[in-house]
Motif scaffolding. Structure first.
Motif, PDB file in Angstrom:
ATOM      1  N   ILE A   1       0.844  -1.200   0.000  1.00  0.00           N
ATOM      2  CA  ILE A   1       0.000   0.000   0.000  1.00  0.00           C
ATOM      3  C   ILE A   1       0.875   1.245   0.000  1.00  0.00           C
ATOM      4  N   PHE A   2       1.945   1.195   0.816  1.00  0.00           N
ATOM      5  CA  PHE A   2       2.817   2.366   0.967  1.00  0.00           C
ATOM      6  C   PHE A   2       3.690   2.598  -0.261  1.00  0.00           C
ATOM      7  N   ASP A   3       3.837   1.562  -1.076  1.00  0.00           N
ATOM      8  CA  ASP A   3       4.569   1.730  -2.328  1.00  0.00           C
ATOM      9  C   ASP A   3       3.755   2.495  -3.361  1.00  0.00           C
ATOM     10  N   LYS A   4       2.426   2.513  -3.157  1.00  0.00           N
ATOM     11  CA  LYS A   4       1.536   3.081  -4.169  1.00  0.00           C
ATOM     12  C   LYS A   4       0.854   4.381  -3.749  1.00  0.00           C
ATOM     13  N   VAL A   5       0.797   4.613  -2.448  1.00  0.00           N
ATOM     14  CA  VAL A   5       0.133   5.818  -1.970  1.00  0.00           C
ATOM     15  C   VAL A   5       0.792   6.269  -0.673  1.00  0.00           C
ATOM     16  N   LYS A   6       0.816   7.562  -0.443  1.00  0.00           N
ATOM     17  CA  LYS A   6       1.443   8.096   0.763  1.00  0.00           C
ATOM     18  C   LYS A   6       0.422   8.163   1.892  1.00  0.00           C
ATOM     19  N   ILE A   7       0.739   7.508   3.008  1.00  0.00           N
ATOM     20  CA  ILE A   7      -0.112   7.565   4.194  1.00  0.00           C
ATOM     21  C   ILE A   7       0.659   8.324   5.265  1.00  0.00           C
TER      22      ILE A   7
END
Length: 253
Positions: free
Chosen positions: A66-72
């Motif tokens: 998830i973190f590879d694709k979107v910034k949380i």
């Protein structure tokens, strides 16, 4: 407090929701997401989440994807079934985690820690980066085949077939379980990093052994150990006193 739950097990998400509401009736569950894909879609859009609970293993992959694709940017508390060794590593990096099944007291402590850490956004980002690196390390892929020169041809040798590797006059040689010898054009240090540590162990500077190749272990003087392997190695294999405890723990794992 506004919370998002990323969890693909319905029973687990319902239990977590129940415990959160029990601990703090003012908690609002904004969304329950059950996959990497749905999580990426959700966090790609503006949202009001203040805290995220996230399972590491999801139906369509690992949550670090998830973190590879979107910034949380919001703090994350992970729920995990990793063994205690990995959990201790997370804790060293001041990472919040919950061992499944989630315990009410541990959840309360995690919420308290979140409230403290939320005072410094920078530390949360550092902690997040540290955890992602640890998760990736624990899901590292290891070498399964070495392509070696043998006479006038190249032969693929499965790492699972290797009994041990050792340094012979500066050259690394691998001995297979059927007692064939091959030369590897690599340093033993590099090979050590490429092999699955649950199967291979570097017992000393000269030798890496596969767990299945160990026939027996004998006690030696001053707390050292002697290994007997199959196929039989031409020299005595000694495990130092400093390494003996960790080695026995590895064998017993």
């Amino acid at each position: 407090m506004k919370v998002v739950i990323v969890e693909d097990e319905l029973a687990a998400s319902e239990n977590l929701t129940y415990l959160l509401k029990k601990l703090n009736p003012n908690i609002e569950i904004l969304a329950v997401l059950d996959s990497v894909r749905s999580s990426v879609e959700y966090f790609s859009a503006p949202n009001d989440a203040e805290l995220v609970f996230m399972d590491i293993h999801l139906a369509d992959g690992l949550s670090f994807e998830i973190f590879d694709k979107v910034k949380i940017t919001k703090p994350v508390i992970f729920t995990t079934a990793y063994d205690q060794y990995a959990l201790k590593a997370f804790k060293v990096n001041s990472i919040d985690y919950l061992l499944k099944p989630v315990d009410e007291d541990e959840l309360g402590k995690a919420l308290t820690q979140f409230e403290v850490q939320s005072q410094t956004d920078a530390s949360s980002n550092i902690q997040m980066e540290g955890l992602l690196n640890l998760i990736k390390a624990n899901n590292k892929t290891y070498k399964t085949t070495y392509l070696v020169s043998y006479r006038d041809q190249l032969i693929p040798i499965k790492t699972s077939s290797i009994a041990y590797l050792y340094i012979d006059s500066g050259i690394v040689k691998g001995i297979t379980k059927d007692n064939k010898s091959y030369t590897l054009d690599k340093k033993l240090e590099d090979i050590e990093n490429e092999l699955d540590p649950s199967c291979f162990y570097r017992v000393n500077r000269q030798l890496i052994v596969h767990k299945d190749a160990i026939a027996n272990i004998k006690y030696y003087f001053n707390g050292k150990l002697i290994l007997n392997v199959l196929p039989v190695f031409k020299e005595q294999i000694v495990v130092s006193k400093a390494k003996s405890k960790a080695f026995k723990k590895w064998i017993n794992s």
